[in-house]
Design an enzyme around this catalytic site. Structure first.
Site: not given
Length: 507
Positions: A232, A311, A395, A399, A432
């Site tokens: 995602c 990562h 703002h 996700h 989602n």
């Protein structure tokens, strides 16, 4: 009764006043540190101004004669100035502008209510009664509303899960988003120089990027990329890749298309850890037009300020927490680990540690450093200090992976309901939609008329691997919702809606 009512405000007033005082003290500290540099420079500026004011006309004539008598020195100074100016100009990063973006809104015929989801799942005859009840509870507590969308193949009985159906879904959402984007920007397909398409689970041959090239008859020398298997957070990876390419290719337009495909990735089994994605993921797509053309500054909406990618794949628990594999019956699905929230929290901390120095005011950076020194060097038993990112951004687009993810981020960053509203409403209205969810959230803020010139927006995405990525945008103009066309405009007056908060369900 009257005595109890009169006492209750006095009980709650003291903690409330204490909280307000702490906020005022912190705000005063923030302003003091933020403007301390200017206060320190004032004496130096005063000294320089006094010296310059004391120079007489004779002193200036003496300086001129000195330079005339040493032409080699004068030429060397000019050459050095030109060299440094040229080097600075060549090394500075090219600004990347977001001209506009579009989010696909499927037709009403593809809406999927919670009742339809459960009934349709029951008609397949695959899921046990316990797992049907489990999915129903997930839907009720997930934060999804009654108007999310499924692709056409999912409405058939049994669902038509085939390559043709998956291609049809991809064409529907991608071409729908791109068509709207081209219409909004007035850019022609032949003017696109760079194309990046990301879709994690559906990677056919030819690729999805080739599908776009073929449909829009893009130029033969286009720089085309297709990202798969990146989860995602791939949408922000695509933005980062586009930014890097726009540093190399002058006067170029980059089209980024972010989507996910449901048709071929529906799990028909009874492993509960693999059933959760069925309940959360829905159809959607976003198309974004980026450019490095200086002339586009006037008509662009945003400028890309930072991208930060983290990562955690070197850690085994992070690598395995979102994993596609076969269950005991050989049916393929994506399993979510029980450690997902912990992994996401660790990835978020690593990402904000890298992002903080780039965006936080000096006052917050000092507090963070003092806290770190106290805990690491002085061995003091105090909680970690989480910087106040509300001082850096107006703002937040987090996700919309699920209610639990949003709750974790809200708690970790100490955000308010208003900050989380775009994310929660996107999850409620569209579900989602994977990598495209961030753009539905930004579209929500635009539709609400909240984006003002100079406002900073932080997009945060999580993805398998495990990854946490950020993008920071600055608004180049105030967005007038009356002139906008996005998936929220026809119903924005109905939002926000109240979404009950309930405990998560254990898989």
């Amino acid at each position: 009764m009257s005595g109890e009512n009169s006492d209750s405000p006095q009980v709650s007033a003291a903690p409330l006043q204490h909280t307000v005082n702490l906020k005022l003290v912190k705000l005063g500290y923030h302003y003091l540190i933020s403007y301390s540099l200017y206060l320190l420079l004032l004496p130096a500026l005063a000294v320089v101004s006094t010296r310059l004011a004391s120079l007489t006309f004779g002193d200036l004539l003496l300086l001129r004669d000195s330079l005339r008598s040493n032409p080699a020195t004068l030429v060397l100074c000019y050459a050095l100035m030109v060299f440094l100016a040229t080097l600075l100009f060549m090394k500075r990063p090219r600004p990347v502008y977001l001209v506009d973006f579009a989010c696909y809104k499927p037709s009403c015929a593809l809406k999927c209510t919670r009742e339809f989801f459960v009934e349709h799942s029951a008609r397949t005859g695959i899921f046990t009664d316990d797992n049907l009840a489990f999915q129903k509870k997930i839907l009720e507590r997930s934060g999804l509303g009654q108007s999310t969308y499924f692709p056409e193949a999912m409405f058939e009985t049994p669902p038509k899960l085939c390559m043709a159906g998956a291609r049809k879904e991809a064409e529907m959402v991608m071409f729908g988003a791109i068509d709207e984007l081209l219409q909004k920007t007035g850019v022609k397909a032949k003017d696109i120089d760079i194309l990046i398409v990301n879709c994690s689970l559906f990677n056919p041959t030819p690729s999805l990027s080739a599908m776009v090239v073929n449909h829009y008859k893009l130029r033969g020398n286009i720089q085309s990329y297709n990202l798969g298997g990146m989860g995602c957070s791939a949408g922000l990876i695509s933005i980062d890749l586009a930014k890097q390419l726009l540093q190399v290719h002058r006067n170029s337009n980059a089209l980024v298309v972010s989507t996910e495909n449901i048709t071929l990735n529906w799990y028909f089994g009874n492993n509960r850890s693999m059933l959760v994605p069925n309940c959360l993921f829905r159809a959607g797509c976003a198309a974004v037009l980026l450019t490095n053309r200086s002339a586009a500054h006037r008509r662009s909406k945003y400028q890309l300020i930072h991208t930060v990618r983290t990562h955690k794949g070197a850690d085994e628990s992070s690598y395995n927490c979102v994993f596609q594999h076969e269950d005991d019956e050989g049916k393929v699905g994506v399993a979510l680990s029980k450690d997902l929230m912990k992994v996401a929290g660790d990835a978020l901390k690593a990402n904000i540690t890298a992002l903080g120095p780039l965006v936080l005011p000096l006052s917050e950076q000092l507090l963070f450093v003092f806290n770190l020194v106290a805990r690491r060097a002085l061995r003091m038993r105090i909680p970690s200090y989480i910087p106040d990112f509300k001082l850096a951004f107006e703002h937040f687009c987090v996700h919309a992976g699920g209610r639990a993810v949003l709750d974790e981020v809200e708690k970790s960053l100490e955000l308010t309901d208003r900050h989380m509203e775009p994310s929660r409403m996107t999850l409620y209205r569209f579900g989602n939609t994977s990598s495209s969810s961030l753009w539905y959230e930004l579209a929500y803020s635009e539709a609400k008329g909240r984006i003002k010139k100079g406002d900073r927006t932080w997009q945060i995405a999580f993805g398998s691997g495990f990854k946490c990525n950020s993008a920071v945008w600055r608004a180049l103009r105030t967005i007038n919702p009356a002139k906008e066309k996005n998936p929220w405009m026809e119903e924005i007056h109905e939002f926000p809606v109240r979404v009950p908060r309930v405990e998560a369900i254990r898989t």
